[in-house]
Write a protein that holds these residues in place. Sequence first.
Motif, PDB file in Angstrom:
ATOM      1  N   LYS B  67       0.824  -1.210   0.000  1.00 15.51           N
ATOM      2  CA  LYS B  67       0.000   0.000   0.000  1.00 15.51           C
ATOM      3  C   LYS B  67       0.859   1.261   0.000  1.00 15.51           C
ATOM      4  CE  LYS B  67      -4.179  -1.735   2.073  1.00 15.51           C
ATOM      5  NZ  LYS B  67      -5.011  -1.671   3.271  1.00 15.51           N
ATOM      6  N   THR B 233      -3.889  -6.428  12.342  1.00 16.99           N
ATOM      7  CA  THR B 233      -4.856  -5.604  11.599  1.00 16.99           C
ATOM      8  C   THR B 233      -4.810  -5.925  10.101  1.00 16.99           C
ATOM      9  OG1 THR B 233      -3.262  -3.799  11.530  1.00 16.99           O
ATOM     10  CG2 THR B 233      -4.917  -3.670  13.240  1.00 16.99           C
ATOM     11  N   SER B 234      -3.622  -6.215   9.591  1.00 17.71           N
ATOM     12  CA  SER B 234      -3.515  -6.574   8.167  1.00 17.71           C
ATOM     13  C   SER B 234      -4.181  -7.919   7.900  1.00 17.71           C
ATOM     14  CB  SER B 234      -2.051  -6.632   7.733  1.00 17.71           C
ATOM     15  OG  SER B 234      -1.496  -5.353   7.821  1.00 17.71           O
ATOM     16  N   LEU B 236      -6.714  -9.111   9.550  1.00 19.43           N
ATOM     17  CA  LEU B 236      -8.168  -8.865   9.599  1.00 19.43           C
ATOM     18  C   LEU B 236      -8.642  -8.162   8.332  1.00 19.43           C
ATOM     19  CD1 LEU B 236      -8.424  -7.738  13.332  1.00 19.43           C
ATOM     20  CD2 LEU B 236      -9.372  -9.836  12.361  1.00 19.43           C
ATOM     21  N   TYR B 237      -7.802  -7.268   7.816  1.00 18.59           N
ATOM     22  CA  TYR B 237      -8.135  -6.579   6.558  1.00 18.59           C
ATOM     23  C   TYR B 237      -8.225  -7.604   5.416  1.00 18.59           C
ATOM     24  CZ  TYR B 237      -7.122  -3.992   2.257  1.00 18.59           C
ATOM     25  OH  TYR B 237      -7.130  -3.516   0.968  1.00 18.59           O
ATOM     26  N   ARG B 240     -11.383  -9.423   5.651  1.00 16.93           N
ATOM     27  CA  ARG B 240     -12.496  -8.569   5.235  1.00 16.93           C
ATOM     28  C   ARG B 240     -12.626  -8.567   3.710  1.00 16.93           C
ATOM     29  NH1 ARG B 240     -14.034  -3.676   3.326  1.00 16.93           N
ATOM     30  NH2 ARG B 240     -15.705  -2.635   4.445  1.00 16.93           N
ATOM     31  N   ARG B 241     -11.474  -8.463   3.049  1.00 14.82           N
ATOM     32  CA  ARG B 241     -11.518  -8.449   1.570  1.00 14.82           C
ATOM     33  C   ARG B 241     -12.118  -9.741   1.051  1.00 14.82           C
ATOM     34  NH1 ARG B 241      -7.296  -4.879  -1.594  1.00 14.82           N
ATOM     35  NH2 ARG B 241      -8.197  -6.068  -3.270  1.00 14.82           N
ATOM     36  N   LYS B 243     -14.310 -11.600   2.644  1.00 18.52           N
ATOM     37  CA  LYS B 243     -15.737 -11.595   2.931  1.00 18.52           C
ATOM     38  C   LYS B 243     -16.505 -10.761   1.898  1.00 18.52           C
ATOM     39  CE  LYS B 243     -19.177 -10.329   6.330  1.00 18.52           C
ATOM     40  NZ  LYS B 243     -19.459  -9.577   7.532  1.00 18.52           N
ATOM     41  N   TYR B 244     -15.921  -9.641   1.523  1.00 14.18           N
ATOM     42  CA  TYR B 244     -16.581  -8.752   0.563  1.00 14.18           C
ATOM     43  C   TYR B 244     -16.262  -9.134  -0.880  1.00 14.18           C
ATOM     44  CZ  TYR B 244     -18.139  -5.538   4.203  1.00 14.18           C
ATOM     45  OH  TYR B 244     -18.778  -4.978   5.285  1.00 14.18           O
ATOM     46  N   ASP B 245     -15.567 -10.243  -1.045  1.00 15.96           N
ATOM     47  CA  ASP B 245     -15.235 -10.761  -2.367  1.00 15.96           C
ATOM     48  C   ASP B 245     -14.463  -9.724  -3.187  1.00 15.96           C
ATOM     49  OD1 ASP B 245     -15.158 -12.726  -4.245  1.00 15.96           O
ATOM     50  OD2 ASP B 245     -17.116 -12.266  -5.125  1.00 15.96           O
ATOM     51  N   LEU B 246     -13.493  -9.106  -2.562  1.00 13.03           N
ATOM     52  CA  LEU B 246     -12.700  -8.075  -3.248  1.00 13.03           C
ATOM     53  C   LEU B 246     -11.297  -8.603  -3.571  1.00 13.03           C
ATOM     54  CD1 LEU B 246     -13.721  -5.016  -1.071  1.00 13.03           C
ATOM     55  CD2 LEU B 246     -14.236  -5.294  -3.488  1.00 13.03           C
TER      56      LEU B 246
END
Lengths: 406, 246
Positions: B67, B233-234, B236-237, B240-241, B243-246
Amino acid sequence: MTSRDAKEALGKFTRRQLMELDTCAHCALCTEYCPVYMETEEPGHAPGVRSSKAVKLYDKQHGLRARILGPRPVTDEEVEELSDSAFNCTFCGRCMEVCPFGIQTHELWSKVREVVHDLEGTPRNVGMLEEMLDESQNPYGLDPDSRLDWADFTDLEEIPEKDKAEVAYFVGCTTAFKGANHEVAFATASILNMLGEDWTLLGEDEWCCGSPLLLAGDEHSAKEYAKHNVEVLESRGVKRLITGCSGCYRVFKWEYPKLLGGDLKFEVLHTLEYLLEKLESGELKPEKTDERVIYHDPCELSRLGGLIDEPRKVLAYLANDWVEFAEHGIDVRCCGGGGLLQASNNEARLAIAKKRLDEAKSLGAEIITSACPSCKLTFVDSAREHEVDIEVLDLVELVAKQLGIL
Amino acid sequence: MALNGALSALYSFFVTKLPYITIAVFLLGVTYRLQRWLSAPKGPEGPPLHWPSALKYVVLDVVLFRKTYKTDKLMWLVLVLFHIGTGGILFGHMRGFHLWSASMFEVLGHGFAEFMVHTLPLYMGWMFLATQIYLLYRRTRLEGKQLQSLANDYGALVILLITSILGQGMRIFPPEAIPTETYSVVFIPNLIVLHLEKVPSHHWFFWHVLFTQLLVMYLPWSKLVHVVSGVATSALYGSRRRKYDL
């Protein structure tokens, strides 16, 4: 506000959020990607500064010194500063996407607003919005009776309001009550009618999805709205919920299960997903336009909602010539229309949108399209304010236009 | 003489007593930090930890600074060099604690071994210092405009910078006559013993020892906690991606 209230309010940060606040290195790498900061250049509006302010207040009440020597009072000025920071944010989630540690800022800023709400620091305009919701179940304070007025204005002939239906079209307040978006609702309804779908509107039973309440930091009331909407939809035997509003979509799909503590009994679709199904199955056969189209990803649909490819697939059926913004998809730059910025800093909202419109023009776009009534409204308002000559259409309107029904 | 006596006592304290205090303060800090996080409400269930995605984004974002590369190329370069410096210096120190020896590089030739244990550390030290100075400069340049640092944002950086300056000073200033027993510096008998190949510059060494311990003590209380929490935190990020199919 008593010090016990302050302690309780600041004690709302969850484990993960507290770890995130402690992890934030205040490196400012997110700052130049924050649409509001880049417009206002106010240090307090930078995401990292928001994090500094939040953790500072947390420590006053819960830090090591507070544990040993007792909490220190949180001053009105400090609450005001945190509030100014929290509400000068479009909730676009770009700071999460550029954060080296992947801090989930969308949820974190939501909690900061909740804390500000509990500390009685919500800005006046946002507070008024909550009052209007209380009175009329929509954030515009308009009579719930007028929720279907868009159908009269657009001369829609069939307006189904059934007791039972397979599909429900959840119009959303910004589509139902804002003139700039009435044709989005008309286009959706017309396509559903054209396909002979067994569908219904909820009419007066449709309440705001609760997104503005969550954005105002009032999770408690948002839960009530979620409960009401889900009960209405379930009582009508709805299997599929369609909405063209990115905010409603995100809240139904991702927030309701959290608010209500379980999965919903119906499928939640953005109108685009539904349209893509029909385009791929050949049930819809639009003509392609030769005008140059540019697609703006709504933050709540893309980065925060998970729909990035679908709108592009729909667009491929509609336009021979379409282009992308430099920052698109998961890296989209917000239009300025999110996070209730209209209520807290409308000037910044319109200026942020202008940059996006200027970029669209510089890429030769004749039509800027999106999939969110809030984005459309912001672009329309900004184009009017700053005299930018470009056609603004929701993608659903473009589908209807290319089908010859708009 | 009196000053020398006092200094000797102080230096002896840095080596023989302070390590116990350092360990105690460090453990207390770890306990405080964990207690601080665990005493907060659990909150609604987030996305379940999806290990492949979590690992992917830990590698991309924590190891490769993906990033930062996307947002600021100069900062990316500085961070990469800073973290290489950190790793290299930590690795180099392990030789003093007999966790590895120069002979492991001898298979690639004596010259290479010499380069690895004598030449490279000196240049790595300069590089490490330069990156820290840039980070401090950048923070002060953006202060009040794009960021509002807390005391501990500077605290960690300043202590690290002083520790590094003292460490580099040891290398570049000529050694002084010091008692032979300091060739093996016993911090905690049979547990933490530093074996030195050369006699270092006396004062630089002992102040370096002090500041290293201050840094260790400060670690769990400071922003450097991101060394550990940033991985979490990374991860978990990444989940999250997924879960949101990103």
